[in-house]
Design an enzyme around this catalytic site. Sequence first.
Site, short mmCIF file in Angstrom:
data_model
loop_
_atom_site.label_atom_id
_atom_site.label_comp_id
_atom_site.label_asym_id
_atom_site.label_seq_id
_atom_site.Cartn_x
_atom_site.Cartn_y
_atom_site.Cartn_z
N GLY A 214 0.78 -1.23 0.00
CA GLY A 214 0.00 0.00 0.00
C GLY A 214 0.81 1.28 0.00
N GLU A 242 4.14 -7.00 1.48
CA GLU A 242 3.39 -7.37 0.27
C GLU A 242 3.22 -6.20 -0.69
OE1 GLU A 242 -0.44 -8.55 1.68
OE2 GLU A 242 0.32 -10.29 2.73
N PRO A 243 4.31 -5.64 -1.20
CA PRO A 243 4.13 -4.52 -2.13
C PRO A 243 3.56 -4.98 -3.47
CG PRO A 243 6.44 -5.19 -2.06
CD PRO A 243 5.72 -6.01 -1.01
N GLY A 244 2.67 -4.18 -4.02
CA GLY A 244 2.18 -4.42 -5.38
C GLY A 244 2.63 -3.25 -6.23
N ARG A 245 1.84 -2.17 -6.08
CA ARG A 245 2.06 -0.96 -6.87
C ARG A 245 3.50 -0.46 -6.80
NH1 ARG A 245 -0.26 3.76 -8.53
NH2 ARG A 245 0.36 5.62 -7.43
N ARG A 280 -8.00 3.55 -13.70
CA ARG A 280 -7.80 4.22 -12.41
C ARG A 280 -8.31 5.67 -12.37
NH1 ARG A 280 -3.33 5.08 -10.24
NH2 ARG A 280 -3.80 4.41 -8.14
N TYR A 284 -10.88 5.88 -9.41
CA TYR A 284 -10.40 6.48 -8.16
C TYR A 284 -10.04 7.95 -8.31
CZ TYR A 284 -9.02 1.53 -7.38
OH TYR A 284 -8.97 0.17 -7.27
N CYS A 309 -17.87 5.04 -25.35
CA CYS A 309 -19.09 5.86 -25.32
C CYS A 309 -19.54 6.00 -23.88
CB CYS A 309 -20.16 5.21 -26.18
SG CYS A 309 -19.63 5.08 -27.88
N GLU A 310 -18.73 6.65 -23.07
CA GLU A 310 -18.99 6.87 -21.65
C GLU A 310 -18.44 8.25 -21.33
OE1 GLU A 310 -20.07 4.74 -19.15
OE2 GLU A 310 -20.23 2.90 -20.32
#
Length: 380
Positions: A214, A242-245, A280, A284, A309-310
Amino acid sequence: MSLSPESLTDAAREYGTPLYVYDAAELDAALARVRAAFGDARVYYAMKANPNLTLLRRLHAAGVGFECVSAGEIARAEHVGAAGESLLVNGPAKSGAEYAAGARLGATFIVDRDEEVALLPPASRALVRVNPALAVSTHDHLATGAAGSKFGVTLEQAPGVLDALRAAGHDALGLHVHIGSAIRDAGDFTAAFGRLTDLRDRTGPLAVLDAGGGWGLDADLHGIAREARAAAEAFGAELWVEPGRYLVARAGQLLTRVVGTKRTGRHFVLVDAGMTELLRPMLYGAVHSVTALWDAPEHGLWDIAGPACESGDVLARGVTLPTPPRGALLAFGEAGAYGAAMSSAYLTRSRPAEALYEDGHWTLVRRRETPQDVWVAEEV
Ligand SMILES: Cc1ncc(COP(=O)(O)O)c(C=O)c1O
């Protein structure tokens, strides 16, 4: 990220756009930074950030384990040769298939609620995920340790769940905490680890403290590591993280081409990537750096929008860019994490190719999908 505009242009010419590109040197550098800060802590890569097999193989070869949250992620870990002590199986609602695959591979389970004591395969190794009930400095959808969040057991319950695990014949290794993603303020980690160490009198010494991941990309890694180590020491425990990003975000960019421009109430540059390739910003409100790979005498403020188309399919707003010619290339930074991983085939768009740059060469590490790839499972 160190990739030159020339090498990015080469990749786009070779593999087309949209394209995810990864820099092997930056991935290695991020792992080196983690190891420099966390010393001999055991590192489990949260593969939800980017599960590309080539990246997994590279991390596995470097001695990194994997945190998996689905049967598919466990299958990826097994496919690259990870098992036993290098596997964590996590998730708030694990399926029978996930317990079975984790047990077959000898993984450690992260227990997210008391009911799981009875659901775990016999004699499992387990950690108990604790929700420290803290508000943290990130988007609400990225906060996982707030009082109202669905993750973990309460501070009050945690010692009892450890006891229940032992009574049921499991190997209760210790506690786990993960308070969210993209957290900017290192003080949030201090507060979370502090709430866990307050449990020390009730839990006694533990074998493992898993401090989760995190970490925001600009967070004070050494400060977080110092606090995590102190918490682990308080329990006499080994530290796991537990790094991801943090490991993959800066190693990746999303390359996209300018399709055209349009002036409505605002100035739009329309590009060939959108929410289907970089979710993202829409999910977010995330802000990614943008690099224009062209120059022009005039600069202006542009919103960068995708082809979906959003109305929400806008990747960035109010970015200063040289006047964009059709066909020019833009690179979105920090796209190695939760970019390809969150891409979708919405609108039957083909998910992009992925390419890795190493020692001056590009290698294709995922081919572009075809429309047939997207609908093949419907031909039953
Ligand atoms: C339990 C757990 N560990 C680690 C991570 C990785 O988080 P990040 O990618 O922000 O480092 C996550 C992400 O959601 C997670 O849920």
